[in-house]
Design an enzyme around this catalytic site. Structure first.
Site, PDB file in Angstrom:
ATOM      1  N   HIS A 163      -2.862   6.593   4.030  1.00 44.81           N
ATOM      2  CA  HIS A 163      -1.749   5.701   4.377  1.00 44.81           C
ATOM      3  C   HIS A 163      -0.372   6.256   4.011  1.00 44.81           C
ATOM      4  O   HIS A 163       0.544   5.520   3.634  1.00 44.81           O
ATOM      5  CB  HIS A 163      -1.940   4.310   3.731  1.00 44.81           C
ATOM      6  CG  HIS A 163      -1.336   3.212   4.549  1.00 44.81           C
ATOM      7  ND1 HIS A 163      -1.389   1.881   4.212  1.00 44.81           N
ATOM      8  CD2 HIS A 163      -0.643   3.270   5.722  1.00 44.81           C
ATOM      9  CE1 HIS A 163      -0.763   1.169   5.121  1.00 44.81           C
ATOM     10  NE2 HIS A 163      -0.306   1.981   6.052  1.00 44.81           N
ATOM     11  N   LYS A 222      -8.647   6.152   1.274  1.00 42.42           N
ATOM     12  CA  LYS A 222      -7.487   5.757   2.073  1.00 42.42           C
ATOM     13  C   LYS A 222      -6.217   6.550   1.749  1.00 42.42           C
ATOM     14  O   LYS A 222      -5.805   6.627   0.602  1.00 42.42           O
ATOM     15  CB  LYS A 222      -7.216   4.276   1.801  1.00 42.42           C
ATOM     16  CG  LYS A 222      -5.955   3.750   2.460  1.00 42.42           C
ATOM     17  CD  LYS A 222      -5.829   2.270   2.196  1.00 42.42           C
ATOM     18  CE  LYS A 222      -4.561   1.695   2.784  1.00 42.42           C
ATOM     19  NZ  LYS A 222      -4.533   0.228   2.637  1.00 42.42           N
ATOM     20  N   LYS A 249       0.605 -10.220  -2.770  1.00 38.78           N
ATOM     21  CA  LYS A 249       0.886  -8.904  -2.189  1.00 38.78           C
ATOM     22  C   LYS A 249       2.105  -9.026  -1.271  1.00 38.78           C
ATOM     23  O   LYS A 249       2.230 -10.012  -0.552  1.00 38.78           O
ATOM     24  CB  LYS A 249      -0.312  -8.448  -1.366  1.00 38.78           C
ATOM     25  CG  LYS A 249      -0.084  -7.176  -0.580  1.00 38.78           C
ATOM     26  CD  LYS A 249      -1.270  -6.838   0.302  1.00 38.78           C
ATOM     27  CE  LYS A 249      -1.023  -5.538   1.060  1.00 38.78           C
ATOM     28  NZ  LYS A 249      -2.159  -5.188   1.942  1.00 38.78           N
ATOM     29  N   HIS A 253      -9.703  -4.454   0.437  1.00 39.10           N
ATOM     30  CA  HIS A 253      -8.795  -4.804   1.537  1.00 39.10           C
ATOM     31  C   HIS A 253      -9.571  -5.499   2.663  1.00 39.10           C
ATOM     32  O   HIS A 253     -10.755  -5.233   2.856  1.00 39.10           O
ATOM     33  CB  HIS A 253      -8.157  -3.515   2.054  1.00 39.10           C
ATOM     34  CG  HIS A 253      -6.912  -3.718   2.867  1.00 39.10           C
ATOM     35  ND1 HIS A 253      -6.933  -4.249   4.136  1.00 39.10           N
ATOM     36  CD2 HIS A 253      -5.617  -3.454   2.587  1.00 39.10           C
ATOM     37  CE1 HIS A 253      -5.700  -4.303   4.609  1.00 39.10           C
ATOM     38  NE2 HIS A 253      -4.866  -3.831   3.679  1.00 39.10           N
ATOM     39  N   CYS A 309       0.791  -1.247   0.000  1.00 40.80           N
ATOM     40  CA  CYS A 309       0.000   0.000   0.000  1.00 40.80           C
ATOM     41  C   CYS A 309       0.815   1.285   0.000  1.00 40.80           C
ATOM     42  O   CYS A 309       0.790   2.047  -0.957  1.00 40.80           O
ATOM     43  CB  CYS A 309      -0.885   0.040   1.235  1.00 40.80           C
ATOM     44  SG  CYS A 309      -2.155  -1.208   1.241  1.00 40.80           S
ATOM     45  N   ASP A 318      -3.401  -0.936  -6.151  1.00 37.65           N
ATOM     46  CA  ASP A 318      -2.198  -0.424  -5.486  1.00 37.65           C
ATOM     47  C   ASP A 318      -1.109  -1.484  -5.384  1.00 37.65           C
ATOM     48  O   ASP A 318       0.067  -1.175  -5.219  1.00 37.65           O
ATOM     49  CB  ASP A 318      -2.520   0.154  -4.098  1.00 37.65           C
ATOM     50  CG  ASP A 318      -2.997  -0.897  -3.111  1.00 37.65           C
ATOM     51  OD1 ASP A 318      -3.511  -1.954  -3.540  1.00 37.65           O
ATOM     52  OD2 ASP A 318      -2.867  -0.670  -1.896  1.00 37.65           O
ATOM     53  N   ASN A 319      -1.515  -2.751  -5.442  1.00 42.67           N
ATOM     54  CA  ASN A 319      -0.573  -3.887  -5.407  1.00 42.67           C
ATOM     55  C   ASN A 319      -1.399  -5.122  -5.728  1.00 42.67           C
ATOM     56  O   ASN A 319      -2.628  -5.045  -5.845  1.00 42.67           O
ATOM     57  CB  ASN A 319       0.116  -4.019  -4.041  1.00 42.67           C
ATOM     58  CG  ASN A 319      -0.818  -3.901  -2.864  1.00 42.67           C
ATOM     59  OD1 ASN A 319      -0.775  -2.921  -2.118  1.00 42.67           O
ATOM     60  ND2 ASN A 319      -1.708  -4.874  -2.676  1.00 42.67           N
TER      61      ASN A 319
END
Ligand SMILES: *[C@@H]1O[C@H](CO)[C@@H](O)[C@H](O)[C@H]1NC(C)=O
Ligand SMILES: *[C@@H]1O[C@H](CO)[C@@H](O)[C@H](O)[C@H]1NC(C)=O
Length: 492
Positions: A139, A137, A302, A224, A84, A282-283
């Site tokens: 982060h 989000k 991930k 997530h 992330c 994002d991944n």
């Protein structure tokens, strides 16, 4: 109008996509390219795997994503980081996160963020005349206001600072993590994150001052963990026996519905024709029991530098693209979004230290990508590095995350889970052109290439900044107990 007619006629004969056009291009739409600065909507999905969207896995119900992707440009070689915060840092700065101390991610308790000397993408776009909105989000640090979205150039922010909050209560560990600009929002207990965030995105679109272009960064909490979704979405997958996978699939479809709401709002407010949509994960997905994302047919999960962790599902869509309706195989990386979107917004100059390249012509008309190599990441705590040079990829060190190929349960593919043996100080060389699933390690066969690529890694490594997150030593500073039960700034 003539162009639309031709598109519709040709689609009648070539595919069943007539309905897409019917729903997206209403009578008054024009496909004329505007000279106005385009609005930019950057949609980031969380932990969405390569095998988790409908256009790559026919069992997944994502009609809006599929439509936008197929009518836009599907990105088949678009890379992100393994998790992330590193990916988000790359998108927001145009720098590889190993140069920012963010290569390994960031815990909630880390008294730090993206280094404050860097101008993030929203501030850059603001300088270019954009209104800037963020939903979802972050982060990327919140221990003081300067690190938060409001401190970094977003005019308006609604969302959460950390990761892995409950999708309904918005509580993470022991505190609420939901904020309306700098104020905690305690009123949304029970409102599912995707309803909340797509609803807020629609509000920003509705109240936007149309005399200016806007940038909306919509970073969904889906898909997530924790694995939660309204039942109507799991009910859409009655034949998927695996409970976790069914919930995950439901979360994906819920996000797709959220995107549909945003698209409809853009249309309703007359903004659709001049809006560029970027969509990316994002991944890769976490895979295996308990998580049930799918990166099939790619290898790895991930957290790993294998393709399953780093090759992102993605597409772009918008009337400003000159060539659409195809799969783009050009190499692009998360660091490229900053210079590319800045250029779209009219930037003439950029920080020359930046790693990102302007790939707008590659995206807009499929020109050859200026990007020939990139750094997957360089991690120093558990030493691992990955680099790409044209079609070759080298991973060295201790890639401790599982590197398996796991078919998703719903596809009934007859394939025994197969894992690469990971060894201490390993050397893994792949030719991704012939071997996109990283099944044949060429390291022993091609020592010269390993040596050359290792030399490149050593050169890149000179710019490494040690990981900023100190670990748990200062954990108590962030404790929500000190801030009225909320994860809030004010402790660094
Ligand atoms: C959830 O939040 C969104 C955005 O504020 C709002 O539009 C929606 O009505 C809320 N739903 C519920 C059930 O409160
Ligand atoms: C996407 O990339 C894969 C390699 O991973 C390749 O086999 C495939 O042909 C590409 N898709 C298209 C439509 O070009």
């Amino acid at each position: 109008m003539r162009l639309i007619t031709i598109l519709i006629l040709s689609s009648v004969f070539t595919c069943s996509c007539i309905l897409w056009y019917a729903s997206f291009l209403h009578e008054h739409d024009t496909v004329v390219r505007s000279t106005k600065k385009p609005n930019i909507v950057f949609i980031l999905a969380d932990d969405l795997g390569w095998g988790d969207v409908g256009y790559l896995n026919p069992h997944v119900i994502t009609p809006t994503i599929d439509k936008l992707a197929r009518l836009g440009v599907i990105l088949n070689q678009s890379y992100v980081l393994q998790s992330c915060s590193p990916s988000r840092a790359a998108i927001m700065t145009g720098y590889y996160p190993y140069r920012l101390g963010l290569q390994g991610g960031m815990s909630r308790n880390a008294p730090t963020g993206v280094p404050l000397n860097l101008m993030l993408l929203p501030r850059k776009l603001k300088q270019l005349g954009y209104s800037t909105y963020m939903v979802g989000k972050w982060h990327l640090g919140f221990c003081k206001k300067e690190y938060t979205p409001n401190g970094r150039g977003f005019d308006q922010f609604y969302g959460f600072y950390g990761a892995a909050a409950d999708h309904y209560t918005h509580v993470a560990k022991s505190g609420i993590d939901l904020h309306d600009d700098m104020k905690p929002d305690r009123t949304q207990n029970g409102n599912y994150s995707t309803y909340l965030f797509s609803g807020k995105a629609v509000e920003f679109i509705a109240t936007h001052d149309k005399s200016k272009p806007f940038f909306l960064y919509l970073a969904f909490q889906n898909v997530h963990s924790p694995f939660q979704v309204p039942e109507k979405y799991t009910d859409m997958y009655p034949s998927v026996a695996n409970n976790n996978r069914r919930i995950k699939l439901g979360m994906i479809t819920a996000m797709d519905d959220g995107i549909a709401k945003v698209v409809n709002a853009l249309r309703r407010h007359g903004l659709w024709d001049n809006t560029l949509i970027v969509f990316s994960s994002d991944n890769g997905a976490p895979q295996g029991e308990g998580s049930q994302g799918s990166n099939w047919p790619l290898r790895g999960t991930k957290g790993s530098l294998f393709e399953g962790g780093t090759r992102a599902v993605g597409f772009i869509h918008g009337s400003m693209l000159e060539k659409t309706g195809y799969v783009n195989n050009q190499l692009i990386h998360a660091v490229d979004w900053y210079p590319t979107l800045s250029a779209v917004a009219g930037a003439k100059t950029l920080d020359s230290e930046m790693d990102g390249l302007n790939v707008w012509n590659t995206l807009r008309k499929n020109d050859p990508s200026p990007r020939k190599e990139f750094v997957y990441n360089i991690l120093e705590r558990i030493p691992t590095a990955g680099i790409r040079v044209r079609n070759y990829k080298l991973i060295v060190g201790n890639p401790h995350f599982p590197a398996c190929r796991v078919p998703p349960p719903e596809r009934n593919i007859n394939f025994e889970v197969e894992c690469t043996t990971l060894i201490h100080n390993g050397v893994y060389l792949y030719d991704l052109k012939d071997d996109p699933t990283e099944s044949f390690n060429l390291a022993e066969k091609m020592p010269q290439r390993v040596k050359e690529m290792n030399t490149r890694i050593e050169e890149y490594k000179k710019k490494l900044v040690p990981t900023l997150d100190p670990g748990i030593s200062v954990a108590q500073l962030a404790d929500p107990q000190n801030f009225g039960g909320v994860w809030a700034p004010g402790w660094c």
